[in-house]
Structures are given as C-alpha cells and as structure tokens.
Design an enzyme around this catalytic site. Sequence first.
Site, PDB file in Angstrom:
ATOM      1  N   LYS A   1      54.904  32.861  32.401  1.00  0.00           N
ATOM      2  CA  LYS A   1      53.689  33.460  32.980  1.00  0.00           C
ATOM      3  C   LYS A   1      53.430  34.794  32.273  1.00  0.00           C
ATOM      4  O   LYS A   1      54.079  35.787  32.561  1.00  0.00           O
ATOM      5  CB  LYS A   1      53.846  33.659  34.485  1.00  0.00           C
ATOM      6  CG  LYS A   1      52.578  34.123  35.173  1.00  0.00           C
ATOM      7  CD  LYS A   1      52.779  34.177  36.687  1.00  0.00           C
ATOM      8  CE  LYS A   1      51.498  34.610  37.370  1.00  0.00           C
ATOM      9  NZ  LYS A   1      51.089  35.975  36.998  1.00  0.00           N
TER      10      LYS A   1
ATOM     11  N   ARG B   1      38.167  36.194  34.138  1.00  0.00           N
ATOM     12  CA  ARG B   1      38.259  35.419  35.377  1.00  0.00           C
ATOM     13  C   ARG B   1      37.254  35.939  36.406  1.00  0.00           C
ATOM     14  O   ARG B   1      36.621  35.176  37.117  1.00  0.00           O
ATOM     15  CB  ARG B   1      39.672  35.506  35.960  1.00  0.00           C
ATOM     16  CG  ARG B   1      39.823  34.694  37.250  1.00  0.00           C
ATOM     17  CD  ARG B   1      41.063  35.123  38.045  1.00  0.00           C
ATOM     18  NE  ARG B   1      42.288  34.842  37.347  1.00  0.00           N
ATOM     19  CZ  ARG B   1      42.907  33.673  37.353  1.00  0.00           C
ATOM     20  NH1 ARG B   1      42.383  32.655  38.010  1.00  0.00           N
ATOM     21  NH2 ARG B   1      44.041  33.512  36.710  1.00  0.00           N
TER      22      ARG B   1
ATOM     23  N   CYS C   1      41.133  56.456  63.504  1.00  0.00           N
ATOM     24  CA  CYS C   1      40.053  57.375  63.851  1.00  0.00           C
ATOM     25  C   CYS C   1      38.868  56.530  64.299  1.00  0.00           C
ATOM     26  O   CYS C   1      38.415  55.657  63.551  1.00  0.00           O
ATOM     27  CB  CYS C   1      39.658  58.232  62.644  1.00  0.00           C
ATOM     28  SG  CYS C   1      38.201  59.256  62.936  1.00  0.00           S
TER      29      CYS C   1
END
Length: 668
Positions: free
Chosen positions: A112, A133, A419
């Site tokens: 890979k 991509r 918050c």
Amino acid sequence: MAELATRVQELHHLLNKYSHEYYVQDNPSVPDSEYDKLLRELIDIENAHPEYKTEDSPTVRVGGEAQATFNKVRHDTPMLSLGNAFNEEELRRFDARVREKAGKVEYMCELKIDGLAVSLKYENGRFVQGLTRGDGTIGEDITANLRTIRAIPLRINKPLTFEVRGEAYMPKKSFEHLNQQKEEAGEQAFANPRNAAAGSLRQLDSKLAAKRRLSIFLYSVNDFTNFHAESQSEALDELDELGFKTNQNRKRVSDIDGVLEYIKYWTAHREELPYDIDGIVIKVNDLEEQEELGYTQKSPRWAIAYKFPAEEVVTKLLDIELSIGRTGVVTPTAVLEPVRVAGTTVSRASLHNEDLIHEKDIRIGDSVVIKKAGDIIPEVIRSLPDRRPEGTEPYHMPTHCPSCGHELVRLDGEVALRCINPKCPAQLVEGMIHFVSRQAMNIDGLGTKIIMQLYENEIIKDVGDLYYLTKDDLLPLERMGEKKADNLLNAIEASKKNSLEHLLFGLGIRHLGVKASQVIAERFETMDRLFKVTEEELLEIHDIGDKLATSLITYLNNKDIIALIEKLRRKNVNMTYEGIKTSEIQTDSEFNGKTVVLTGKLHNMTRTEASKWLEAQGAKTTSSVTKNTDLVIAGEDAGSKLTKAEKLGTEVWSEDEFIQKQKEVENK
C-alpha cells in the site's frame, strides 16, 4: 522539412524509450547527460517550429503554463476507498466473510503505497486526462502535472481506450532533495513524502511539479473491455506489457495464512524500500469472484487494507490548548515538543476530553507517549509519571468558553463540555468552514484563513453573508489578487446550483450527516416543505431516529434560522432536490433488478449516460461479465466481455437494439 519531421519522430522514440528504461524498468541504457542533450534538441526544434509540438511530446514532462485553478470532473466510476484491518483477527474475519460467499479463493497481496490516488484516462492509446480521487465521486483535473511524471506513459503501444488507477508518490531520495532545497531557501520543509507528493500535484504551475521528481505505481484497471485478464494478477501483467509501472513486490497467495506471512515480511522490511508504504492491500484475485462479492456503499467487499501498527514515541507535553467546534464541543489538544512519528514531525496531538485526561493523569510538563492511529491521527496514549517534574498540577478544563465567555455545560449522556451560546464566534467560524466544505456547498478556494479574515474584519457574520461578498470585500485580504478574487466569487456563484442535500448538510444541523441529508432532501424535495414537516413524518423514514428528528424540528423553528434561509433565498441559492428520486425508479420496468454490463464504444450516448438510464429503470450496472449477469450491451469493438458473455450464454444486445428498447420503454 521532411528530414526535420523524421528527426522529431526519432527524438520522440528515443526519449520515450530512455525514459521508460529509467523510470519504469529502473535499468537505464544511457547516461542522464545523453537524455538531457536529446531533450534539449527537441525543445529547440519545437521552439523554432511550433507545428511539431504535440500533446504527447516528451517535452511536456518539463511543464507548461500555470493554470488559474483546477477544474472539477466527475469520475466515470467512483474511486472507492478500502475497508481497514489493524490486526490478524480482523483479517481472518474478512477472509471468513469472503469464503462464506465465494468459497476458497486466491488472494493478491500488494504494497500500500503512501501517496495520492489518481485516475488516468487513455483514448486511442494517448493519455488525455488525469484526476485526483477527490471525494471519490468528483476529482480535480491535474492532467498537466501528471504529464510531468516520467513513469506515466503519454502514449502506450496499443490504441486502447480505458482508465487505469494508481498511487502517485515521492521517492525518499526526491523527498530528501526537495526538503534540502526548501531549508536552503529558508522555506518550511514538508513533513513527509506523502504531503510533498500531494502538494506537488496541486501546484497550479506544472513547471514546479516537474521539478519534484514524482513517480507512480498503477494498481487497477477501471474497465476491462480491452483487456484479456481474468484476475488481478493478470491485469497487472497486462499493464506491465503496455508500458505502465506496477509494483513488482506483489504476490499471489493461496489463503489467509499466506497473506499473514506476506504482511510479516514487509512489516520487518518496509524501511528498506526507496518509498514509503503504510500497509498491505489484499484483494480476491479472480475478477469473477470480485464481481460476485460486490460492493458496499463505500468500499469493495473483495478487498481490504491492512494498516501497519502505530509507532509509539516519547516527547514532552508543553501545553494544552482548547478548540471549539461548530457544535460547541470543547476539545483539548496537546501541544508537544516536536518529534518524528511514522515519518511525520508531530507537534500537536488529540487528548479527546477532560475525563480521559484525568483517567490517564496527563499533566502539562509530563513526558508522554504518543502514537499515530492508523499512521494518520496523533494521540497521547499515556503519561510517564516516573519522569514527572516536581510541582506539576492535575489539569482542569475551564468553566467558561475561551471564545465567548459563556458558561460551559455537559449535556446528559455526554462526556464532552459544550458551549451552548449560538452566537459564539468560534462556533460561527467553524460552522462557516463546514458550510463551504466539499461534501456541503463545496466552495473551492474559500479556506479557513480567508473565512477567519472575513469574520474578524466583520465582513461576514453568518454563512448567508458569503453570497453577498463583492470583489471590493475580498481584495484587501492577505494574498488576494484580482484573479483569485474572481475565482472565489465564481465558486460561490456556482455553489448556488447545488441540490438541497448539500445545503442541508452544510447548515451543520446537529446529528444530520451526509446520508441523512440525502434521504431527507429526496423525501421532502424543497426547503419550504421541510419547514412544515412534523416530527412524526420524520420518524416514518428508515434510519431517522428521535435525536435527529427533534434536532431538525428545533433547528427549523429557530427565528434566526428562518431569517438565514430567507437571506440565502434572496441570493437565489437552490432549495430543491435535484437528484434522481428512489420513487422515480421504474420498478415495473423489464430492466428492474437486472444486472447489466456495458462494453465497447457507444455512438449515440456515453456509457455513463446509458448507465444512468438503466439505473433509473432499476437495473444494476457492473464492470465485468459473470454468471450473474443478465444482459450485455455491446457497442463497437466489444472485446473479451462479449466473448465471455457468448461463452456463458448471456443475452447480448447491440447498441441499436438497446436504443430501440429505450424508445419502447419511454413510449409505454
């Protein structure tokens, strides 16, 4: 002139031959000086006689004129990502799923490569377009930059039309050379080769990309029409024969134990490679079995990526900084003494939340262990109390928001402090950053720094103000020129045409993700209809739960939100669903439920157009012929798919027969 034309052809042949020997075969037959001399000769000829310069000339390797921006282009077939496995157990589970459906299979193991995924399109043997991509559906056209990669053939030895995909990367030597140049120039160095490769391919000036010495490994064919391969290994062999560069460290194995042996070897030897890898890709080798296993919405069921174990290192925690997200969650981040982890310099890491800080007893000044989960996200996993300096205090989160001063709260069932002030500046800015993001309104060029400047200068107060921006608002900003301002305004204008689901997701409604935005937009079609929707109607939709339904109703009943939507409407931001509705799929069509393969060249429509029409009829279009294929539509020069269909006895139509059937269906 005839002699000159002959010499140009000869130079093309020699330069392509020598480039292939050096960059693909790694076996040069001439020294660099000879290549450079021939290239210089060709450049001189083309400068003196521009009529001899072609799109596939070896001289395009040195780059051309700078572009203003990258065009966005839809992939013919989506570039899916792979599912991940991090250990042996997960790999064995993957193997069990595969064998349950396909029986005993052979696997192909491949390294890979840690780079940037790209798609290359060839027409009649010539390289015509290269895309990133992107989000998997839409990529950026970086053809000019990809042409500078000498391992990519500009013309192959057969007049084929197809698409091939691979990983562009920066070799370690190129990376070291580039960073040395940057340091000498007083510029910030790249953190790792992957970032350097991605940054190089996104240079608007291809001359700069050409200097970066990138390479590529091709790993898949998108359309097997013109290929004879029946397996992944055969497909890679065919790519080799066509002159493409594939990774030769691949290996076919007979079972999952063979996969594990391959992983064990490369885990130990990965650092010896001249390029970075971040794992191993495992694919079912047989293409018919791949088709049988199919795909999920995100990834193929026949492949998985094994990620190497995260590297752990020790460094010092200098401080803890707080950030407020668009939903108000306060996230602590570790500020670290810079340290190298998995090839990257890390100076910040995630601490997740206050409970984990207390649970791990992490204090400012501690020596801490950090790792990169999946070699991507750095996180602090523990402190080392035995190295703790005297006088350190346990860390406590503040009681009030660092951005607006509003009291922080912890909602029921949550570990995070939040918050809840809707006018908190930090939340508003983060909300705007989300609004312009790729999966939301996709406003290219409108990044965090520009949004911060616009907000801090009180030019914008909410996302609606983005559509009221003028060139005069933009030009005073840092690094903003006329061209950049025009491009930004054009991108804002283009975003007005987005379908409703993009707007819904962009608004940042709590619990509303991409998929739910799509489902809700398709169901209710317009924003006006959504303002009238009831909680009961929402809960009738599969996968829409109580939390999301309540959140959406509360959001749409807020007077500030109603005013915001009207503000957007006044600037003609689209508020209707533009996609194909599931209900519009012709379930009574004779195509409904059928698996169809398109092959060969169609003259009256593109294959993409044909696929969309078939899918609207309820059909599923696939890329290879199997025993489960119901119909093959064969255009001109249909190759091995047609042969296989005839061998299997699958029904085959010509393009004319398909068009006739379309007319019959539409005239019913």
